[in-house]
Design an enzyme around this catalytic site. Structure first.
Site, PDB file in Angstrom:
ATOM      1  N   GLY A 201      44.915  43.910  38.909  1.00  0.00           N
ATOM      2  CA  GLY A 201      43.957  43.388  37.916  1.00  0.00           C
ATOM      3  C   GLY A 201      43.183  42.406  38.887  1.00  0.00           C
ATOM      4  O   GLY A 201      43.365  41.410  39.474  1.00  0.00           O
ATOM      5  N   SER A 202      41.890  42.261  38.364  1.00  0.00           N
ATOM      6  CA  SER A 202      40.858  41.540  38.899  1.00  0.00           C
ATOM      7  C   SER A 202      39.507  41.506  38.202  1.00  0.00           C
ATOM      8  O   SER A 202      39.341  42.161  37.442  1.00  0.00           O
ATOM      9  CB  SER A 202      40.727  41.776  40.546  1.00  0.00           C
ATOM     10  OG  SER A 202      40.791  43.194  40.449  1.00  0.00           O
ATOM     11  N   GLN A 203      38.422  40.815  39.033  1.00  0.00           N
ATOM     12  CA  GLN A 203      37.239  40.668  38.334  1.00  0.00           C
ATOM     13  C   GLN A 203      36.183  40.731  39.600  1.00  0.00           C
ATOM     14  O   GLN A 203      36.581  40.284  40.616  1.00  0.00           O
ATOM     15  CB  GLN A 203      37.087  39.390  37.548  1.00  0.00           C
ATOM     16  CG  GLN A 203      35.711  39.139  36.940  1.00  0.00           C
ATOM     17  CD  GLN A 203      35.637  38.204  35.953  1.00  0.00           C
ATOM     18  OE1 GLN A 203      36.691  37.364  35.569  1.00  0.00           O
ATOM     19  NE2 GLN A 203      34.718  37.458  35.974  1.00  0.00           N
TER      20      GLN A 203
END
Length: 233
Positions: A201-203
């Site tokens: 998960g990340s942005q």
């Protein structure tokens, strides 16, 4: 027979769960589907995921009120003192999105700067939950925007016969095993080319110089695909 079937099912479910996790973690997570790159001078999304914020701002203007008394500006995200007006687009990637990142423009890589967490990586749970439920603002209580580890890649491009500075910010989550960059300083990249990856998960945030006539083509809550979804024309 019923007892035997129950025992068999109880033994099978954990194995199925482990198998499903291993399939996701070591195969599905690393999928890299081909994309149809739109022609022209449009800018495309650097990541698959959900658009969580869009702003047209001056660099030191607070743009995201994360929680009471805490706001982020573009300079906080890019970790540089920028001078001119910018367009900011944030894309949140869930663990189930494709995690390869693609260049939003064609151009030349000017720098790749890695910034460690200050002081530690935070989980992205609040943003993940709000994107799943589509609760706005998606960035509420998401302190990772300011605090977490990130890699900032600057790509110099052209837009309508003018120079265009493009910053792509890969922001890691607590569970991330690394931010990968597949390009080097001075390298030419094409629009939609894979240039890096974040693990789990990340942005990814896109920050570009505002130019007269630019039109933003997405809004918060939209689902986008790296290299394929036009975000600015």
């Amino acid at each position: 027979m019923e007892a035997s079937a129950a025992v068999s099912l109880a033994a099978t479910l954990p194995l199925a769960g482990v198998g499903g996790y291993l399939f996701w973690r070591y195969y599905w997570f690393f999928r890299n589907p081909s994309r149809i790159i739109p022609p022209g001078e449009s800018l495309v999304s650097p990541a698959d995921g959900t658009v969580v914020y869009i702003r047209e701002v001056d660099p030191q203007e607070p743009v995201i009120s994360i929680k009471r008394g805490i706001a982020a500006c573009v300079n906080d995200i890019v970790r540089r003192d920028l001078a001119s007006r910018k367009i900011l687009i944030g894309v949140f990637m869930s663990p189930f999105n494709v995690h390869y990142n693609r260049s939003p423009v064609a151009g030349e890589v000017e720098f790749i700067h890695h910034h460690p967490a200050a002081p530690e990586n935070l989980a992205m749970g609040p943003m993940h939950l709000r994107t799943v439920l589509n609760h706005s603002p998606h960035y509420r209580n998401s302190l990772h925007i300011m605090q977490n580890e990130r890699t900032v890649t600057k790509i110099n491009s052209r837009y309508r016969q003018q120079d265009l500075s493009c910053y792509v910010v890969q922001i890691a989550g607590r569970s991330v095993n690394g931010i990968d960059s597949y390009v080097t300083v001075g390298q030419k990249v094409t629009k939609g080319e894979v240039y890096g990856m974040i693990r789990i998960g990340s942005q990814v945030d896109l920050v570009v110089t505002h130019r007269e006539g630019m039109r933003i083509c997405v809004k918060p809550g939209d689902k986008v695909r790296a290299g394929e979804t036009v975000v600015i024309i």
